[in-house]
Design an enzyme around this catalytic site. Sequence first.
Site, PDB file in Angstrom:
ATOM      1  N   SER A   1       0.859  -1.180   0.000  1.00 25.90           N
ATOM      2  CA  SER A   1       0.000   0.000   0.000  1.00 25.90           C
ATOM      3  C   SER A   1       0.893   1.227   0.000  1.00 25.90           C
ATOM      4  O   SER A   1       2.099   1.144   0.175  1.00 25.90           O
ATOM      5  CB  SER A   1      -0.896   0.025   1.235  1.00 25.90           C
ATOM      6  N   LYS A   2       0.271   2.358  -0.199  1.00 30.44           N
ATOM      7  CA  LYS A   2       1.051   3.593  -0.246  1.00 30.44           C
ATOM      8  C   LYS A   2       1.733   3.852   1.097  1.00 30.44           C
ATOM      9  O   LYS A   2       2.778   4.472   1.169  1.00 30.44           O
ATOM     10  CB  LYS A   2       0.137   4.751  -0.621  1.00 30.44           C
ATOM     11  N   ARG A   3       1.134   3.381   2.158  1.00 34.11           N
ATOM     12  CA  ARG A   3       1.720   3.648   3.477  1.00 34.11           C
ATOM     13  C   ARG A   3       2.913   2.743   3.763  1.00 34.11           C
ATOM     14  O   ARG A   3       3.813   3.109   4.476  1.00 34.11           O
ATOM     15  CB  ARG A   3       0.664   3.466   4.566  1.00 34.11           C
ATOM     16  N   GLN A   4       2.914   1.534   3.197  1.00 32.09           N
ATOM     17  CA  GLN A   4       4.004   0.611   3.531  1.00 32.09           C
ATOM     18  C   GLN A   4       5.115   0.661   2.483  1.00 32.09           C
ATOM     19  O   GLN A   4       5.874   1.595   2.418  1.00 32.09           O
ATOM     20  CB  GLN A   4       3.458  -0.805   3.673  1.00 32.09           C
TER      21      GLN A   4
END
Length: 408
Positions: A270-273
């Site tokens: 994901s964009k966060r990871q």
Amino acid sequence: MFKFRQKFQTVFIRFTHTNEVRVRFAPSPTGFLHLGGLRTALYNFLFAKSNDGKFILRIEDTDQTRIVDGALEQIQKDLNWAGIYINEGPRIGGLYGPYIQSQRLHLYKEQVNVLLENETAYRCFCTNRRLDLLRMEATRTGQIPKYDNRCRYLTKDDLQAKLNNKMQHCIRFKLIPGLQTFEDLIYGPITYDVALNEGDPVIYKSDGFPTYHFANVVDDHFMKISHVLRGVEWQVSTTKHIMMYRAFNWDPPIYGHLPLLMNSDGTKLSKRQGDIQIKHYRDNGILPQALNNLITHSGGGFDKDLERGLKPRIYTMDELANQFDIKKVNSHSGKVMSERLLEFNRFELERQIHSDIDLKVLVAKVQNIIREKFPDRQLPSCHKYSVSQCIVFIRAGIHYIGNFKNQY
Ligand SMILES: [Zn+2]
């Protein structure tokens, strides 16, 4: 299974041999390009390149509230850096432009009227309050929250009265109930009853903008897209899109859905990871072909020796395109081995050292780095022959071009 393969082959051959292969990468300018987006662009590009086809960039900006300034320019810059060349797109134009959806509004308006006239679409006057109440009621009774299609059944008089009163409304598409099947290039036959899970979808919003589902169908048709290769998250929407093609009496393109990309620990990319912006890799000295090879290692589509890295080397874009076979793309999710990126980067440097043309470019880059580090000195060792010798000599310990400056 055999039966499916036969059918699949026939469909595939029909498009690759009699029609030009035209694929599109259609990002929203709501952020910068990430690894997941690059994967979709790269696979579309390899598919086009391996079929002498065209790669089209289309910008889907119908949700004007989410646009990020500069995203369009950055996406084009990132694709160019990655070696993904655009045949038609916002900057270079093409026969079927404009390639930015907000500049095609007249077309969507014209086409939504076709569906209103042939009664496969209708005007919906329901207020947000009514839709919220429907949702709350569904949640309370344990049903799937969906629009109840009420405005499908307005009488002509009711409809006219509402229009006379200039009541705000959107336009919805009439879903056909029952199971629908399509052939997915990667997953095989997919059967889904979209009307069971969704109410009639909005295709044209009250603000005069089309929704994604409608605009992508209209654009793919008018841009003569032959194959749609996109993330698997769109697979549940595909039968709905095909219904719209039927409503227009158009032939749908062939669809193939690319599986999810995961981090190497099995969590979702994901964009966060781990799904880091392409710009970040570039700014940190990662070479484009190292990143492209990391992606092709995780997604499949090639001979097994390439995928498993049995021959640890970097494949150029031409080599990847020559070997690419859509039938070999995995239908299970792929793990991105980010921990191997530095290794890939070193392999790419090694490849460049062994290519006369690439070595010249590499030497020039390293010369720039040295001159930047020692701006006041005339270095005899900065001569291109010395630099080239040095690169060859110290290459085993180098993972980034930037490392060279530490060796001087
Ligand atoms: Zn309604």
